[in-house]
Design a protein around this motif. Structure first.
Motif, mmCIF file in Angstrom:
data_model
loop_
_atom_site.group_PDB
_atom_site.id
_atom_site.type_symbol
_atom_site.label_atom_id
_atom_site.label_comp_id
_atom_site.label_asym_id
_atom_site.label_seq_id
_atom_site.Cartn_x
_atom_site.Cartn_y
_atom_site.Cartn_z
ATOM 1 N N ALA A 287 -8.102 -10.678 -8.655
ATOM 2 C CA ALA A 287 -8.190 -10.915 -7.219
ATOM 3 C C ALA A 287 -9.500 -10.378 -6.662
ATOM 4 O O ALA A 287 -9.875 -9.242 -6.945
ATOM 5 N N CYS A 288 -10.163 -11.185 -5.844
ATOM 6 C CA CYS A 288 -11.484 -10.809 -5.353
ATOM 7 C C CYS A 288 -11.542 -10.565 -3.850
ATOM 8 O O CYS A 288 -12.560 -10.113 -3.337
ATOM 9 N N HIS A 289 -10.483 -10.857 -3.129
ATOM 10 C CA HIS A 289 -10.518 -10.645 -1.688
ATOM 11 C C HIS A 289 -10.480 -9.151 -1.378
ATOM 12 O O HIS A 289 -9.887 -8.358 -2.116
ATOM 13 N N ASP A 290 -11.116 -8.764 -0.273
ATOM 14 C CA ASP A 290 -11.165 -7.355 0.107
ATOM 15 C C ASP A 290 -9.776 -6.751 0.298
ATOM 16 O O ASP A 290 -9.583 -5.543 0.130
ATOM 17 N N TRP A 291 -8.812 -7.573 0.690
ATOM 18 C CA TRP A 291 -7.472 -7.063 0.976
ATOM 19 C C TRP A 291 -6.617 -6.887 -0.271
ATOM 20 O O TRP A 291 -5.529 -6.311 -0.194
ATOM 21 N N ALA A 292 -7.057 -7.370 -1.396
ATOM 22 C CA ALA A 292 -6.222 -7.377 -2.603
ATOM 23 C C ALA A 292 -5.701 -5.991 -3.002
ATOM 24 O O ALA A 292 -4.532 -5.862 -3.378
ATOM 25 N N PRO A 293 -6.510 -4.921 -2.933
ATOM 26 C CA PRO A 293 -5.961 -3.613 -3.317
ATOM 27 C C PRO A 293 -4.768 -3.193 -2.474
ATOM 28 O O PRO A 293 -3.767 -2.702 -3.011
ATOM 29 N N SER A 294 -4.850 -3.382 -1.154
ATOM 30 C CA SER A 294 -3.748 -2.977 -0.291
ATOM 31 C C SER A 294 -2.540 -3.896 -0.439
ATOM 32 O O SER A 294 -1.398 -3.459 -0.305
ATOM 33 N N GLU A 295 -2.777 -5.169 -0.726
ATOM 34 C CA GLU A 295 -1.669 -6.124 -0.857
ATOM 35 C C GLU A 295 -0.895 -5.944 -2.154
ATOM 36 O O GLU A 295 0.263 -6.360 -2.240
ATOM 37 N N THR A 296 -1.509 -5.348 -3.152
ATOM 38 C CA THR A 296 -0.875 -5.230 -4.471
ATOM 39 C C THR A 296 -0.540 -3.792 -4.861
ATOM 40 O O THR A 296 0.021 -3.572 -5.937
ATOM 41 N N LYS A 297 -0.871 -2.814 -4.017
ATOM 42 C CA LYS A 297 -0.767 -1.417 -4.443
ATOM 43 C C LYS A 297 0.659 -0.910 -4.544
ATOM 44 O O LYS A 297 0.911 0.112 -5.174
ATOM 45 N N ARG A 298 1.613 -1.616 -3.948
ATOM 46 C CA ARG A 298 2.992 -1.136 -4.011
ATOM 47 C C ARG A 298 3.807 -1.909 -5.036
ATOM 48 O O ARG A 298 4.201 -1.370 -6.064
ATOM 49 N N HIS A 299 4.041 -3.184 -4.791
ATOM 50 C CA HIS A 299 4.925 -3.952 -5.664
ATOM 51 C C HIS A 299 4.261 -4.336 -6.985
ATOM 52 O O HIS A 299 4.962 -4.623 -7.956
ATOM 53 N N MET A 300 2.941 -4.359 -7.019
ATOM 54 C CA MET A 300 2.232 -4.713 -8.249
ATOM 55 C C MET A 300 1.410 -3.555 -8.784
ATOM 56 O O MET A 300 0.478 -3.751 -9.559
ATOM 57 N N SER A 301 1.773 -2.358 -8.398
ATOM 58 C CA SER A 301 0.952 -1.202 -8.765
ATOM 59 C C SER A 301 0.947 -0.925 -10.260
ATOM 60 O O SER A 301 0.001 -0.342 -10.777
ATOM 61 N N ASN A 302 2.005 -1.321 -10.976
ATOM 62 C CA ASN A 302 2.039 -1.085 -12.418
ATOM 63 C C ASN A 302 1.224 -2.095 -13.202
ATOM 64 O O ASN A 302 0.951 -1.887 -14.384
ATOM 65 N N CYS A 303 0.871 -3.210 -12.565
ATOM 66 C CA CYS A 303 0.098 -4.252 -13.256
ATOM 67 C C CYS A 303 -1.328 -3.781 -13.533
ATOM 68 O O CYS A 303 -1.836 -2.861 -12.898
ATOM 69 N N ILE A 304 -1.966 -4.463 -14.474
ATOM 70 C CA ILE A 304 -3.408 -4.330 -14.636
ATOM 71 C C ILE A 304 -4.039 -5.194 -13.553
ATOM 72 O O ILE A 304 -3.868 -6.408 -13.540
ATOM 73 N N ARG A 305 -4.758 -4.568 -12.647
ATOM 74 C CA ARG A 305 -5.330 -5.298 -11.515
ATOM 75 C C ARG A 305 -6.843 -5.407 -11.689
ATOM 76 O O ARG A 305 -7.547 -4.399 -11.679
ATOM 77 N N ALA A 306 -7.316 -6.633 -11.858
ATOM 78 C CA ALA A 306 -8.760 -6.875 -11.904
ATOM 79 C C ALA A 306 -9.207 -7.156 -10.470
ATOM 80 O O ALA A 306 -8.879 -8.198 -9.898
ATOM 81 N N LEU A 307 -9.962 -6.224 -9.877
ATOM 82 C CA LEU A 307 -10.279 -6.252 -8.457
ATOM 83 C C LEU A 307 -11.785 -6.224 -8.229
ATOM 84 O O LEU A 307 -12.490 -5.407 -8.830
ATOM 85 N N CYS A 308 -12.266 -7.084 -7.330
ATOM 86 C CA CYS A 308 -13.657 -6.969 -6.896
ATOM 87 C C CYS A 308 -13.844 -5.712 -6.059
ATOM 88 O O CYS A 308 -14.847 -5.007 -6.185
ATOM 89 N N ASN A 309 -12.891 -5.430 -5.201
ATOM 90 C CA ASN A 309 -12.940 -4.239 -4.356
ATOM 91 C C ASN A 309 -12.437 -3.046 -5.162
ATOM 92 O O ASN A 309 -11.343 -2.522 -4.939
ATOM 93 N N ALA A 310 -13.257 -2.614 -6.106
ATOM 94 C CA ALA A 310 -12.884 -1.535 -7.034
ATOM 95 C C ALA A 310 -13.294 -0.197 -6.434
ATOM 96 O O ALA A 310 -14.344 0.364 -6.761
ATOM 97 N N ASP A 311 -12.448 0.304 -5.555
ATOM 98 C CA ASP A 311 -12.749 1.508 -4.778
ATOM 99 C C ASP A 311 -11.838 2.638 -5.240
ATOM 100 O O ASP A 311 -10.607 2.517 -5.203
ATOM 101 N N VAL A 312 -12.443 3.742 -5.664
ATOM 102 C CA VAL A 312 -11.675 4.900 -6.111
ATOM 103 C C VAL A 312 -10.723 5.368 -5.019
ATOM 104 O O VAL A 312 -9.583 5.755 -5.296
ATOM 105 N N LYS A 313 -11.173 5.328 -3.780
ATOM 106 C CA LYS A 313 -10.373 5.844 -2.671
ATOM 107 C C LYS A 313 -9.327 4.854 -2.176
ATOM 108 O O LYS A 313 -8.574 5.153 -1.259
ATOM 109 N N GLU A 314 -9.287 3.666 -2.778
ATOM 110 C CA GLU A 314 -8.284 2.665 -2.399
ATOM 111 C C GLU A 314 -7.263 2.455 -3.521
ATOM 112 O O GLU A 314 -6.626 1.413 -3.590
ATOM 113 N N GLY A 315 -7.120 3.449 -4.382
ATOM 114 C CA GLY A 315 -6.068 3.403 -5.381
ATOM 115 C C GLY A 315 -6.441 2.802 -6.714
ATOM 116 O O GLY A 315 -5.564 2.505 -7.523
#
Length: 605
Positions: free
Chosen positions: A379-407
């Motif tokens: 997922a490359c949208h800026d919102w992807a970390p917040s949208e996936t951090k709860r229900h998909m938190s156990n998944c391997i998440r490939a994120l463009c917004n790879a922010d240490v402070k965003e989980g």
């Protein structure tokens, strides 16, 4: 004479039996008084005490592990001691698996539904998996008759202690680094030298060295849970990890300074090519799933989706032989389809993803086996970390917004390169740039004033205050955006400041046009950081040092610049999309990072 002998023999026999009885009684009395029940040699003498859960681990929670050896203990409980509970007839789960936290404070906490005996479940003709109703959610259990599923009892683990091996992130000694790296060079980092996650996350800004330490820590203490039941593919992951860590050095033709360990990377890559199988779920709203965007700044998630779905080498139609499961949604299409303008709420987007997970976890058993640890999203949208951090938190998440402070979780999540594809029919258009001797401009930046940092950059270096520093806001439009492209092709350093979020397409653009990237984005995890030695071909500047930017750049020796430019050209192959994927390109590098993280996060039963 014979009668007297027989009588004496009987007398001595009775005395011997009495002696045995007395000794036996004394032993039982001593056991009852002195020894706790759990240490009784034979459970039959527990004196009627209720059966308690037993710890099959050879370590207790308070056991101190030798830090020199802890990283090489093969048992799944070496660093996270397991207490096994019997749930039902022959099905076990692990007490160290993630538990529920409905408030979402811990992104790795999800409620673990209890499994039930599959023998008492009904089986649907259309779906051979058993199901269980858990609250309002229907969960799929493993098929009743399938040789690929093993529901055997968990046996006491055995510690296989081997001599220390190189950490997966340690650089090869032949890397010939440029000298500005702060990462360690030792062949092994003992546990006591690695800061804990909490200590590092408390830091306001993490360096690349800190990120490296967090990666090492994640390999010593993986996040993922132990699967609830075994599958044949689990053995592949164990074998792959052993071969990656202990395989011999390879003369592979890769340019070693670009990598932390070129031989280890090649072994992992080749094992991926030989072993990896991915299952793609076909379910989902077609407006959001299986609909890849191929142009613009979110194109990375679309190109990966397009190329993987068309791939016959990695994709399998049989989920029981898959090492990984792909959740094929587009975070861009999710936003375009469901977001209510000016609502400032993502709740309906998050709920849509949760409904999708409920669907596949009710229809298939695979999500429930690992709580999603072997599933991944891109997922490359800026919102992807917040949208996936709860229900998909156990998944391997490939994120463009790879922010240490965003989980972002080191060793589990993947930093996805953000690529700006202008023409989907020709993603390689205009690739390349001028040789270093013809790059007259010291530094270049142009773009919108998103976020707090870019206005500061413009304030200090914009408006032609310094002819060496070509720093602009948005450039006047031109055909094919030639002004912008020409600047990048003719500048020595291309400034890549953060916008609203830590990521920026300029990082990949700089590499695309063979300009040395200067990344100004605190806590941004650079793409493929577990493999690539970024400090060998890029410059990292702290956000607070923007006023001193020119001094930093001019202090880099000319010889170092030429070397970095050459390395940018060599690393470029890893950041290119091809209509038909080629070895080591962006598609394969993204898939490799996902594969690599799964291998090193996997904990066998």
């Amino acid at each position: 004479m014979g009668f007297e002998f027989q009588k004496a023999f009987q007398l001595e026999t009775r005395r011997l039996l009495w002696l045995i009885a007395v000794v036996f009684g004394a032993f039982i009395l001593f056991q009852r008084i002195e020894l706790p029940t759990s240490n009784t040699p034979w459970p039959i003498f527990s004196w009627g005490k209720s059966s308690e859960q037993k710890n099959y681990s050879f370590l207790s929670d308070n056991t101190t592990i030798n830090p020199i050896l802890s990283g090489n203990i093969s048992s799944p409980v070496a660093s996270n001691v397991s207490v096994v509970h019997e749930l039902t007839d022959g099905i076990f789960m692990n007490d160290s698996s993630p538990r529920g936290n409905e408030d979402g404070d811990d992104p790795f906490s999800r409620e673990v539904p209890e499994l039930i005996n599959p023998s008492v479940n009904q089986t649907s003709e259309s779906n051979p998996s058993s199901t269980e109703t858990h609250g309002d959610k229907v969960l799929a259990l493993p098929p009743l008759q399938d040789a690929n599923f093993s529901l055997a009892l968990v046996e006491p683990p055995v510690a296989l202690v081997e001599p220390p091996v190189a950490s997966p992130m340690i650089r090869s000694e032949s890397s010939n680094l440029s000298g500005n790296s702060s990462l360690p060079h030792s062949p092994y980092i003992p546990r006591e030298t690695v800061k804990t996650n909490s200590e590092l996350h408390q830091k306001e800004v993490l360096t690349l060295s800190d990120m490296y330490e967090l990666l090492v820590e994640s390999h010593l203490t993986p996040y993922s849970m132990i699967p609830r039941w075994s599958m044949k593919v689990d053995g592949d992951l164990v074998t792959a990890k052993s071969l990656i860590e202990s395989g011999p050095p390879l003369d592979n033709g890769l340019y070693a300074p670009l990598y932390h360990n070129a031989s280890m990377f090649q072994r992992s890559y080749e094992l991926m090519e030989k072993m990896l199988k991915v299952y793609i779920y076909q379910e989902g709203d077609k407006r959001i799933f299986h609909r890849p965007p191929l142009e613009g700044i979110y194109a990375s998630e679309g190109w990966f989706m397009k190329l993987l779905e068309a791939n016959r080498h990695f994709v399998t139609k049989r989920p029981d032989e898959a090492h990984l499961f792909y959740l094929p949604f587009s975070s861009r299409q999710l936003e375009e389809t469901l977001y209510v303008p000016n609502s400032h709420s993502h709740k309906n987007l998050i709920q849509h993803l949760k409904n999708y997970l409920d669907l596949i976890s009710g229809k298939y058993p695979f999500w429930n086996r690992t709580d999603g640890a072997d599933h991944f999203l891109v997922a490359c949208h800026d919102w992807a970390p917040s949208e996936t951090k709860r229900h998909m938190s156990n998944c391997i998440r490939a994120l463009c917004n790879a922010d240490v402070k965003e989980g972002f979780k080191f060793g589990k999540d993947v930093s996805l390169p953000e690529t700006y594809v202008r023409k989907a029919k020709n993603p390689l258009r205009d690739v390349g740039g001028k040789p270093p001797s013809k790059r007259r401009t010291l530094a270049f930046y142009a773009g919108n004033m998103h976020g707090y940092l870019r206005p500061i950059l413009l304030q200090h270096w914009g408006n032609n205050k310094d002819p060496d520093m070509q720093i602009f806001g948005r450039l006047p439009s031109s055909k094919g955006n030639r002004n912008y492209i020409d600047y990048m092709k003719s500048s020595k350093y291309c400034i890549c400041p953060r916008g609203y979020e830590v990521n920026s397409p300029r990082v990949v653009e700089a590499i695309f046009y063979e300009c040395v990237p200067v990344i100004i984005s605190d806590n941004f995890v650079p793409p493929f950081y577990e493999t690539l030695n970024w400090e060998s071909f890029a410059v990292f500047v702290a956000e607070k040092d923007v006023p001193n930017l020119k001094n930093i750049l001019v202090s880099i020796p000319k010889k170092t610049f030429f070397r970095m430019h050459m390395r940018v050209k060599k690393v470029q192959q890893h950041f290119l999309w091809h209509p038909k994927p080629v070895k080591y390109d962006l598609f394969h590098m993204t898939l490799h990072s996902i594969w690599y993280n799964r291998v090193f996060q996997f904990k066998p039963r």
